[in-house]
Design an enzyme around this catalytic site. Structure first.
Site, mmCIF file in Angstrom:
data_model
loop_
_atom_site.group_PDB
_atom_site.id
_atom_site.type_symbol
_atom_site.label_atom_id
_atom_site.label_comp_id
_atom_site.label_asym_id
_atom_site.label_seq_id
_atom_site.Cartn_x
_atom_site.Cartn_y
_atom_site.Cartn_z
ATOM 1 N N GLU A 135 -34.797 -32.809 39.957
ATOM 2 C CA GLU A 135 -34.928 -31.352 39.908
ATOM 3 C C GLU A 135 -35.541 -30.875 41.216
ATOM 4 O O GLU A 135 -36.423 -31.536 41.777
ATOM 5 C CB GLU A 135 -35.801 -30.914 38.734
ATOM 6 C CG GLU A 135 -35.143 -31.072 37.371
ATOM 7 C CD GLU A 135 -33.942 -30.174 37.180
ATOM 8 O OE1 GLU A 135 -33.926 -29.064 37.757
ATOM 9 O OE2 GLU A 135 -33.008 -30.570 36.455
ATOM 10 N N HIS A 291 -32.662 -28.382 32.536
ATOM 11 C CA HIS A 291 -33.293 -28.257 33.853
ATOM 12 C C HIS A 291 -34.762 -28.672 33.855
ATOM 13 O O HIS A 291 -35.448 -28.492 34.867
ATOM 14 C CB HIS A 291 -33.121 -26.863 34.453
ATOM 15 C CG HIS A 291 -31.688 -26.534 34.747
ATOM 16 N ND1 HIS A 291 -30.871 -27.370 35.480
ATOM 17 C CD2 HIS A 291 -30.916 -25.477 34.395
ATOM 18 C CE1 HIS A 291 -29.664 -26.843 35.570
ATOM 19 N NE2 HIS A 291 -29.654 -25.704 34.921
#
EC number: 3.1.-.-
Length: 337
Positions: A135, A291
């Site tokens: 990420e 995410h």
């Protein structure tokens, strides 16, 4: 090396949490994160069409999603978020029943497979798969990896670190993290645990060595293991970029990888542009927060387990040139571009 993993285990159970009151997971954070996850977990996904096995026996690999029992076990009746302090070895609430009720400290339970899932599994070229999903767009913010045993399809261990940017001001970092992780309710744990990428790499290499997956005398690749990514970006692009920013050499084990999108395309005969579309097509429910790297890595692992259970063979899809590591050779003719 295989003998080291002869019995299923999750090495995080060996961690002794630091007794530091800074790392007490607040109840409000738990509720915020759980609420977010409950919202995300409500998404339904459609059943999977029958796969077409590109390796040899397409007819034998077709099945309906109900034959894959990963998400039907009793342990998954109530999904719980991972304690992100625990994944960093900094949980101080292991003796708190309320905390243990809210948070999961062993992701292997939610990723277990049944004996029936092994019936059509084929022999693999690697004994272990390291599923990774980074990420962070400007710099890497999160570095999560799960080891999957290719024979048993079980999760062996996880490595998870939040990463503190090195070239950004504190003001920019705070704004970045508030926007990225604030809405997921994990911004505080990020600030409490994030370390520079150079330190992440050092700790990761110790972890790899503990599992006999890499040693410093090796100048190329892993030991009988391969990284699995959902796209080429993580290892092809982002890790080299971060190494430049962090002023370190690209580690020699990031030289080849398996892009699950390409294997998926060739195995099922249909495109999936990302993790969510893969899960939707396979009839796998999205769990956790999309995410949040550790949750995405677990969801990608579930796709890997599904594909293995249906007879897919996970082969390398990309490799760097030894003469010029900027050049990458893509090994599948039919691939996602």
């Amino acid at each position: 090396m295989a003998s080291a993993f002869s019995a299923f285990r999750v090495s995080l159970s060996r961690i002794s949490p630091f007794r530091d009151t800074r790392f007490s997971y607040p109840a409000t954070l738990a509720l915020a994160h759980t609420k977010r996850i409950m919202c995300n977990s409500s998404h339904s996904v459609s059943p999977s069409p029958s796969p077409s096995d590109f390796s040899s026996s397409s007819s034998s690999s077709s099945s309906s999603p109900s034959t894959f029992s990963l998400m039907e076990t009793s342990e998954n009746a109530r999904w719980r978020p991972m304690c992100l302090y625990y994944t960093h070895g900094k949980c101080t609430k292991m003796d708190d029943p309320a905390h243990l009720e809210i948070f999961n400290h062993d992701c292997s339970k939610e990723l277990r497979v049944a004996a029936a899932d092994l019936e059509r599994k084929k022999s693999q070229e690697f004994n272990f798969f390291l599923v990774i999903d980074l990420e962070g767009k400007v710099e890497i913010l999160e570095f999560p990896i799960l080891i999957v045993d290719a024979k048993t399809m079980e999760v062996v261990d996880l490595f998870h670190r939040f990463v503190r940017p090195t070239k950004m001001s504190e003001q920019a970092i705070n704004k970045y993290i508030e926007g990225k992780y604030g809405e997921l309710g994990v911004d505080r744990v990020w600030h409490d645990t994030a370390i520079p990428f150079k330190q992440v790499v050092e700790e990761f290499e110790v972890w790899l060595a503990e599992h006999d997956l890499w040693d410093k005398d090796t100048d190329w690749g892993l030991n009988d293991a391969a990284f699995v990514t959902c796209g080429n970006w993580d290892i092809k692009t982002k890790i080299p970029e971060q190494c430049v920013v962090s002023n370190i050499n690209l580690p020699p084990y990031f030289m080849e990888w398996i892009n699950l999108k390409d294997v998926y395309l060739n195995f099922y005969g249909r495109e999936a542009r990302g993790m969510v579309s893969m899960m939707r097509q396979c009839g796998i429910k999205l769990m956790g927060s999309h995410h949040l790297g550790i949750d995405d890595t677990k969801n990608i692992t579930r796709v890997v387990q599904r594909m293995l259970s249906e007879g897919a063979v996970l082969k390398l899809t990309a490799r760097r040139s030894k003469s010029n590591m900027r050049n990458v050779e893509f090994l599948f003719k039919n691939r996602i571009k």
